[in-house]
Motif scaffolding. Structure first.
Motif, PDB file in Angstrom:
ATOM      1  N   ILE A   2       4.067   3.733  -4.966  1.00  0.00           N
ATOM      2  CA  ILE A   2       4.783   2.842  -4.040  1.00  0.00           C
ATOM      3  C   ILE A   2       4.548   3.321  -2.610  1.00  0.00           C
ATOM      4  CG2 ILE A   2       6.999   1.857  -3.380  1.00  0.00           C
ATOM      5  CD1 ILE A   2       8.011   2.578  -6.205  1.00  0.00           C
TER       6      ILE A   2
ATOM      7  N   PHE B 116      13.323  -0.003  -7.278  1.00  0.00           N
ATOM      8  CA  PHE B 116      12.245   0.487  -8.135  1.00  0.00           C
ATOM      9  C   PHE B 116      12.692   1.416  -9.259  1.00  0.00           C
ATOM     10  CE2 PHE B 116      12.596   3.442  -4.577  1.00  0.00           C
ATOM     11  CZ  PHE B 116      12.665   4.669  -5.213  1.00  0.00           C
TER      12      PHE B 116
ATOM     13  N   LEU C 183       3.541  -2.792  -6.775  1.00  0.00           N
ATOM     14  CA  LEU C 183       4.691  -3.221  -7.564  1.00  0.00           C
ATOM     15  C   LEU C 183       4.554  -4.663  -8.036  1.00  0.00           C
ATOM     16  CD1 LEU C 183       7.531  -1.578  -5.442  1.00  0.00           C
ATOM     17  CD2 LEU C 183       6.701  -0.834  -7.680  1.00  0.00           C
TER      18      LEU C 183
ATOM     19  N   PRO D  46       8.085   2.601 -12.492  1.00  0.00           N
ATOM     20  CA  PRO D  46       7.296   2.591 -11.256  1.00  0.00           C
ATOM     21  C   PRO D  46       7.111   3.996 -10.679  1.00  0.00           C
ATOM     22  CG  PRO D  46       8.893   0.823 -11.226  1.00  0.00           C
ATOM     23  CD  PRO D  46       9.241   1.677 -12.405  1.00  0.00           C
TER      24      PRO D  46
END
Length: 202
Positions: free
Chosen positions: A177, A78, A185, A172
């Motif tokens: 997350i 990420f 995502l 991100p």
């Protein structure tokens, strides 16, 4: 006489047990390998890391536990910063992520430098390592003095690590997350590279 024989037998068993425990301890400090299979933009690739418990025993033991429990499977890369490092390790399932969120490890001493291909845990300060880790794209020895202790190094497939998609850089949100997992995502960063499997290599 019988008591003497029994005492000798007990002592012998005790020594054998001690030898077994020593052997187990030695095995725990032995170098071992793990293999990652990764989904890239144009197919799959794999890379191998060599884990050194003597470099960072707590970090290596945690990594082994993560592999055994499948925590890293389907996790996204990420945060990818070219010419610096690639970060991963937040589980794709929010329930799993929540269980590990506060599982902090005490720090290991820094015994190796953050050289290209070396794997290290990310932290939010002293004694805060959990599941997030990164692989150095280049020699980042400035991290050594900040307490980042490598526990493994890539020995095969560094070209695959270099090919991990970097288009989203640091966009991100780690908080999102953590809360929403892979659905967040997949919706917002659908081209992220991810781990298909990460296993101890025989």
């Amino acid at each position: 006489m019988a008591r003497g024989i029994i005492a000798l037998l007990v002592a012998s068993c005790s020594l054998r047990g001690e030898a077994v425990n020593l052997n187990r301890a030695a095995q725990g400090s032995s170098v071992w390998n793990a293999e990652f299979t990764v989904q890239l933009l144009n197919g799959t690739g794999s890379f191998t890391v060599e884990v050194h418990p003597d470099w960072a025993p707590r970090g290596a033991a945690r990594f082994q536990k993560l592999l055994q429990q499948g925590v890293l499977s389907d996790a996204r890369f990420f945060r990818v910063v070219p010419n610096f490092m690639v970060q991963f390790g937040i589980p794709g399932n929010p329930e799993v992520a929540a269980r590990w969120h506060d599982a902090n490890l005490d720090d290991d001493d820094v015994k190796q430098s953050n050289s290209r291909g070396y794997m290290t845990y990310a932290t939010a300060g002293p004694n805060t390592r959990t599941t997030q880790m990164f692989i150095n794209f280049k020699n980042n020895n400035f991290l050594d003095g900040q307490g980042f202790a490598p526990f493994a190094k890539v020995t095969k497939g560094m070209d695959v690590v270099d090919a991990i998609n970097a288009e989203y850089r640091e966009a991100p949100s780690q908080g999102m997350i953590q809360a929403q997992g892979n659905p967040y995502l997949e919706k917002n960063f659908p081209r992220l590279s991810f781990i298909k499997s990460a296993v101890v290599k025989a």
